[in-house]
Design a protein around this motif. Structure first.
Motif, PDB file in Angstrom:
ATOM      1  N   LEU A  16       2.422  33.976 -45.225  1.00  0.00           N
ATOM      2  CA  LEU A  16       3.755  34.241 -44.671  1.00  0.00           C
ATOM      3  C   LEU A  16       3.661  34.572 -43.184  1.00  0.00           C
ATOM      4  O   LEU A  16       2.693  35.171 -42.730  1.00  0.00           O
ATOM      5  N   HIS A  17       4.711  34.175 -42.429  1.00  0.00           N
ATOM      6  CA  HIS A  17       4.752  34.509 -41.019  1.00  0.00           C
ATOM      7  C   HIS A  17       5.992  35.347 -40.718  1.00  0.00           C
ATOM      8  O   HIS A  17       6.782  35.665 -41.612  1.00  0.00           O
ATOM      9  N   ILE A  18       6.160  35.679 -39.441  1.00  0.00           N
ATOM     10  CA  ILE A  18       7.233  36.603 -39.056  1.00  0.00           C
ATOM     11  C   ILE A  18       8.620  36.013 -39.367  1.00  0.00           C
ATOM     12  O   ILE A  18       9.580  36.750 -39.610  1.00  0.00           O
ATOM     13  N   GLY A  19       8.730  34.665 -39.401  1.00  0.00           N
ATOM     14  CA  GLY A  19       9.996  34.055 -39.811  1.00  0.00           C
ATOM     15  C   GLY A  19      10.324  34.399 -41.258  1.00  0.00           C
ATOM     16  O   GLY A  19      11.473  34.709 -41.600  1.00  0.00           O
ATOM     17  N   HIS A  20       9.293  34.388 -42.101  1.00  0.00           N
ATOM     18  CA  HIS A  20       9.511  34.774 -43.494  1.00  0.00           C
ATOM     19  C   HIS A  20       9.927  36.239 -43.588  1.00  0.00           C
ATOM     20  O   HIS A  20      10.715  36.604 -44.456  1.00  0.00           O
ATOM     21  N   ALA A  21       9.393  37.061 -42.663  1.00  0.00           N
ATOM     22  CA  ALA A  21       9.777  38.485 -42.684  1.00  0.00           C
ATOM     23  C   ALA A  21      11.287  38.618 -42.512  1.00  0.00           C
ATOM     24  O   ALA A  21      11.926  39.461 -43.137  1.00  0.00           O
ATOM     25  N   PRO A  62       9.275  31.711 -51.514  1.00  0.00           N
ATOM     26  CA  PRO A  62       8.234  31.047 -50.719  1.00  0.00           C
ATOM     27  C   PRO A  62       7.498  29.975 -51.512  1.00  0.00           C
ATOM     28  O   PRO A  62       7.333  30.096 -52.726  1.00  0.00           O
ATOM     29  N   GLU A  63       7.061  28.963 -50.792  1.00  0.00           N
ATOM     30  CA  GLU A  63       6.160  27.994 -51.385  1.00  0.00           C
ATOM     31  C   GLU A  63       4.738  28.489 -51.127  1.00  0.00           C
ATOM     32  O   GLU A  63       4.396  28.775 -49.969  1.00  0.00           O
ATOM     33  N   PRO A  64       3.914  28.605 -52.163  1.00  0.00           N
ATOM     34  CA  PRO A  64       2.572  29.178 -51.930  1.00  0.00           C
ATOM     35  C   PRO A  64       1.601  28.160 -51.324  1.00  0.00           C
ATOM     36  O   PRO A  64       0.585  27.814 -51.930  1.00  0.00           O
ATOM     37  N   LEU A  67       6.083  28.812 -35.572  1.00  0.00           N
ATOM     38  CA  LEU A  67       6.341  29.367 -36.893  1.00  0.00           C
ATOM     39  C   LEU A  67       6.523  28.221 -37.867  1.00  0.00           C
ATOM     40  O   LEU A  67       7.637  27.866 -38.232  1.00  0.00           O
ATOM     41  N   SER A  68       5.462  27.631 -38.248  1.00  0.00           N
ATOM     42  CA  SER A  68       5.511  26.565 -39.228  1.00  0.00           C
ATOM     43  C   SER A  68       4.162  26.580 -39.910  1.00  0.00           C
ATOM     44  O   SER A  68       3.122  26.556 -39.242  1.00  0.00           O
ATOM     45  N   LYS A  69       4.200  26.676 -41.229  1.00  0.00           N
ATOM     46  CA  LYS A  69       2.931  26.765 -41.948  1.00  0.00           C
ATOM     47  C   LYS A  69       2.065  25.546 -41.674  1.00  0.00           C
ATOM     48  O   LYS A  69       0.848  25.650 -41.616  1.00  0.00           O
ATOM     49  N   ARG A  70       2.727  24.395 -41.490  1.00  0.00           N
ATOM     50  CA  ARG A  70       1.979  23.171 -41.231  1.00  0.00           C
ATOM     51  C   ARG A  70       1.138  23.310 -39.945  1.00  0.00           C
ATOM     52  O   ARG A  70       0.003  22.854 -39.880  1.00  0.00           O
ATOM     53  N   CYS A  94      19.355  30.449 -47.454  1.00  0.00           N
ATOM     54  CA  CYS A  94      18.274  29.645 -46.905  1.00  0.00           C
ATOM     55  C   CYS A  94      18.578  29.342 -45.445  1.00  0.00           C
ATOM     56  O   CYS A  94      19.635  29.717 -44.924  1.00  0.00           O
ATOM     57  N   THR A  95      17.655  28.668 -44.792  1.00  0.00           N
ATOM     58  CA  THR A  95      17.813  28.433 -43.357  1.00  0.00           C
ATOM     59  C   THR A  95      18.653  27.174 -43.118  1.00  0.00           C
ATOM     60  O   THR A  95      18.850  26.347 -44.010  1.00  0.00           O
ATOM     61  N   LEU A  96      19.163  27.060 -41.879  1.00  0.00           N
ATOM     62  CA  LEU A  96      20.185  26.052 -41.551  1.00  0.00           C
ATOM     63  C   LEU A  96      19.808  24.612 -41.880  1.00  0.00           C
ATOM     64  O   LEU A  96      20.678  23.792 -42.153  1.00  0.00           O
ATOM     65  N   ALA A 120      20.531  31.097 -39.513  1.00  0.00           N
ATOM     66  CA  ALA A 120      19.606  30.543 -38.511  1.00  0.00           C
ATOM     67  C   ALA A 120      18.207  31.097 -38.718  1.00  0.00           C
ATOM     68  O   ALA A 120      18.020  32.295 -38.911  1.00  0.00           O
ATOM     69  N   ARG A 121      17.228  30.196 -38.655  1.00  0.00           N
ATOM     70  CA  ARG A 121      15.852  30.645 -38.812  1.00  0.00           C
ATOM     71  C   ARG A 121      15.411  31.386 -37.559  1.00  0.00           C
ATOM     72  O   ARG A 121      16.012  31.259 -36.495  1.00  0.00           O
ATOM     73  N   LEU A 122      14.370  32.166 -37.693  1.00  0.00           N
ATOM     74  CA  LEU A 122      13.810  32.858 -36.537  1.00  0.00           C
ATOM     75  C   LEU A 122      12.899  31.912 -35.760  1.00  0.00           C
ATOM     76  O   LEU A 122      12.008  31.285 -36.336  1.00  0.00           O
ATOM     77  N   ASN A 123      13.165  31.793 -34.477  1.00  0.00           N
ATOM     78  CA  ASN A 123      12.227  31.158 -33.553  1.00  0.00           C
ATOM     79  C   ASN A 123      11.821  32.222 -32.559  1.00  0.00           C
ATOM     80  O   ASN A 123      12.640  33.056 -32.175  1.00  0.00           O
TER      81      ASN A 123
END
Ligand code: ATP
Ligand code: MG
Length: 564
Positions: A40-45, A34-36, A269-272, A230-232, A260-263
């Motif tokens: 973290l969100h459920i996608g990171h889980a 992870p980038e600090p 689901l985006s930290k931004r 890593c994700t796609l 594939a990432r979780l959507n």
């Protein structure tokens, strides 16, 4: 080793094949990077369960590595929250906690190596010019006028970049690959930029920082990572990942694989984006129970077991898709149904006086803690003359299918007696403020010896014994099921203004005295609830985790129907 009867997903298949063929020397070593720069969100889980889960299943190792190469957005408190969340999810990195910033010196030396080999150069175009020279998907790029700088000149400039002689943006270090490459990532990508910014770990030691695409393969190689997952969206970066490892004298050659990432529906689901919700005050913080963060879900009452089970069920694939939030909630209910003790609480109280119940008398009635698990035993709940019932369990003029309490109607109080409403007390505006009922002493335990039946069983608390509580109910934070589909709209225009409803005072049965922060309960007929850290000695605060109604089965059925 994984269960031999369940088919392996494509990642597990690769790992199993590699271990069998000895390709990685019989080793499996993954990392979660992870980038600090947020929570973290459920996608990171999903990524955590995959990386740490693989290590557990195949007898390998998994590192926790902070990818901390961007000092302007990263903070120590994010590092701490990430560690807490990974641990809470049930995973352990042992001694293997790393930071990309630990490798800054090695990365710098590797950059010198590339320069000396004629494979990297200092470019002095402005960022805007670099973009223009790069070309597009359909047109090739143009060589930078600085591309043919000599090795000596590059070494001189790069060491002076490190020494702090130039302002931000004056120069960058670029890999010398191919400005006509079909893959834009290979058109002389930037490896280092000048950034006079303090780093949360290295302080002011550096004023040049490596780019993610450069730092990541080196970190993987230094840690001996065998499978870098890593994700796609990083698929197009893989040729650069490979180019760097092929051209650097690294101690190990990792391989990158993309999944594939979780959507998830109704969720961003985006930290931004999540950081905007926090900073602009749309929620109370990163751990607001409406947030799809791990810390928000923990505060809401989602058990880690349910999140892990959800990650198992969604699996790991190679095609982007969107998973129903209802599936996650289904996993939460499934776990809590067995694990959470049941208690009685009244959220919108209506006072009920049992006119024939002796004043001052208290009985302690036996209640079952969880019918799903007899080992959880029973408890005693006080019953007395004045009770609170749920306001919506009474209607003065009940419509046809309303079977609960109404004038002259008899209902059962759970674990207690039959009661009958004999009088409705109203205030001057005609609002119902109190009910007078009689109870039938012959119906103790909730059954009539004469066999007469009632159509409803209601929950209740004894007014003199109940504890006051605040209860927070939640709706979806976003009103759109697929926020990503609305490309031209700001996702914040979909924020549900009614996502939080605070009820106070509510009343909970006295067995909840001293309930621990984070403990999870089923309030009979109302849903699952979790004790919030805002609780004080005087008043408990509960978050509703989920209601009891589970729409998942219906959703699944309708999906099966559309497929067939
Ligand atoms: P975001 O897009 O939310 O900002 P990120 O990818 O920038 O997330 P990182 O801290 O770089 O966040 O992610 C750490 C790891 O988690 C990466 O390996 C990334 O691929 C993975 N990850 C991030 N989001 C998801 C997701 N939605 N599904 C699965 N894995 C994810
Ligand atoms: Mg990232």
């Amino acid at each position: 080793m994984p269960d031999p009867d369940t088919p392996l997903d494509f990642i597990r298949q690769i790992v199993a094949d590699d271990l069998r063929s000895g390709k990685t020397g019989g080793r499996l070593h993954t990392r979660f990077p992870p980038e600090p720069n947020g929570y973290l969100h459920i996608g990171h889980a999903k990524a955590i369960c995959l990386n740490f889960g693989l290590a557990q299943e195949f007898g390998g190792l998994c590192n926790l590595r902070f990818d901390d190469t961007n000092p302007t957005k990263e903070e120590m408190r994010y590092v701490e929250s990430i560690k807490q969340d990974v641990r809470w999810l049930g995973f352990d990195w042992g001694e293997r906690l790393y930071y990309a910033s630990d490798y800054f010196e090695e990365m710098y030396q590797y950059a010198l190596h590339l320069i000396k080999a004629g494979k990297a150069y200092v470019c002095s175009l402005t960022p805007e010019e670099i973009r223009q020279y790069r070309g597009t998907l359909t047109t090739p790029g143009k060589n930078s006028p600085y591309r043919e700088r000599t090795v000596a000149e590059n070494l001189d400039l790069f060491t002076r970049m490190r020494a702090g002689e130039f302002p931000d943006g004056a120069h960058v270090l670029r890999a010398k690959i191919d400005m006509a490459a079909a893959n834009l990532n290979l058109r002389d990508p930037v490896l280092y930029r000048i950034l006079h910014a303090d780093h949360h770990r290295t302080g002011s030691r550096w004023c040049i920082y490596p780019m993610y695409d450069y730092a990541h393969p080196i970190s993987d190689a230094l840690e001996g990572i065998t499978h870098s997952l890593c994700t796609l969206e990083f698929e197009d970066h893989r040729p650069l990942y490979d180019w760097l490892l092929d051209n650097l004298p690294v101690p190990y050659r990792p391989r990158q694989y993309e999944f594939a990432r979780l959507n998830m529906t109704s969720t961003v689901l985006s930290k931004r984006k999540l950081i905007q919700l926090v900073q602009e005050g749309h929620v109370r913080g990163w751990d607001d129970p409406r947030m799809p963060t791990i810390s928000g879900m923990r505060r809401r009452g989602y058990p880690p077991e349910a999140i892990r089970n959800f990650c198992d069920r969604i699996g790991v694939g190679k095609k982007d898709n969107i998973v129903e939030l209802e599936l996650l909630e289904h996993c939460v209910r499934e776990f809590l149904n067995r694990a959470a003790p049941r208690v009685m609480a009244v959220l919108r109280p209506l006072k009920v006086v049992l006119t024939n119940y002796p004043e001052g008398q208290v009985e302690y009635l036996e209640a079952i803690n969880n019918p799903e698990d007899p080992t959880m035993g029973t408890r005693l709940v006080p019953f007395s003359r004045v009770l609170y019932l749920e306001r919506e369990d009474f209607m003065e003029e009940p419509p046809k299918k309303f079977y609960r309490l109404a004038p002259d109607r008899e209902v059962r109080l759970r674990y207690a007696y039959f009661i009958k409403c004999v009088e409705v007390v109203k205030d001057r505006e005609g609002n119902v403020v109190e009910l007078h009922c009689t109870y039938d002493p012959e119906t103790k335990g909730g059954y009539a010896p004469d066999g007469r039946q009632v159509k409803a069983t209601l929950h209740w608390v004894s007014a003199a014994h109940a504890l006051p509580a605040e209860v927070r109910l939640y709706e979806r934070l976003l009103t759109k099921v697929n926020p990503a589909e609305e490309k031209n709209a700001d996702f914040k225009s979909f924020i549900n203004p009614h996502s939080l409803m605070v009820l106070n005072p509510c009343w909970v049965e006295p067995s909840l005295a001293g309930a621990a922060v984070g403990s999870r309960w089923q309030f009979e007929r109302l849903g699952y609830f979790c004790v919030d850290p805002d609780s004080t000695d005087g008043a408990l605060v509960f978050n509703r985790t989920v209601t009891l109604k589970d729409p998942w089965a219906r959703i699944k059925r309708s999906q099966l129907n559309t497929k067939s």
